[in-house]
Design an enzyme around this catalytic site. Sequence first.
Site: not given
Ligand code: ADP
Length: 189
Positions: A13, A88, A125, A127, A138
């Site tokens: 995304k 989310r 990735r 991270r 996750r």
């Molecule tokens: P990914 O690219 O793996 O989908 P993100 O970079 O979007 O991960 O998010 C990393 C972390 O930040 C998530 O695992 C969560 O802990 C937190 N996070 C991000 N957005 C939200 C949200 N809307 N609600 C709750 N936690 C969030």
Amino acid sequence: MIVILLGAPGVGKGTQAQLAAKTHGWKHLSTGDLLREEVAAETELGLQAQTYMNRGDLVPDEVMVGMVAARIATLPAEDVLLLDGFPRTLVQAQALEEAAPSGSIGLALYFTASDDVLIGRLLGRGRKDDTQEVIQHRLAVYRETTEPLVAFYRDRGFLAEIEADRPVEEIQPDVLAAVQGALSQTKLA
Ligand code: ADP
């Protein structure tokens, strides 16, 4: 118009959003990036959020809603905002409907790929929260808490599905077409 990007961790995304925003002059708001900035700056919010993020848990709804609500309330009607990583949870989706300018949510783009593809991308990735164990957690949290939003937006007639198991440049035209389609709908309305 607000475009919600839905899909599992690792589905791409963020990559699609970054590229589309740059190419078309759209805005891109990534809650993951915002949180990582807070963590890097060692703010109080960042220190709180870090514990959840490192475990692969969601940061509490009230923190996330506080972070996003103010940023979207003032969105000019002619702008396109790609909302990446929010909502989310159902609570966040409801809060978004309240905070967004009336009629501004026009599209939810649902990116799909197989678990094998997702896990491969996340491991690649590298991270800090991309270890095997945290990734599994996750994905489980995603299935349980975030995936129900697919039905939520489908019911509202907002959903467009994007097969994300393809090269970046093949997916991009589908993103553009879906956004343009939704934009022309909102103009007719
Ligand atoms: P990914 O690219 O793996 O989908 P993100 O970079 O979007 O991960 O998010 C990393 C972390 O930040 C998530 O695992 C969560 O802990 C937190 N996070 C991000 N957005 C939200 C949200 N809307 N609600 C709750 N936690 C969030």
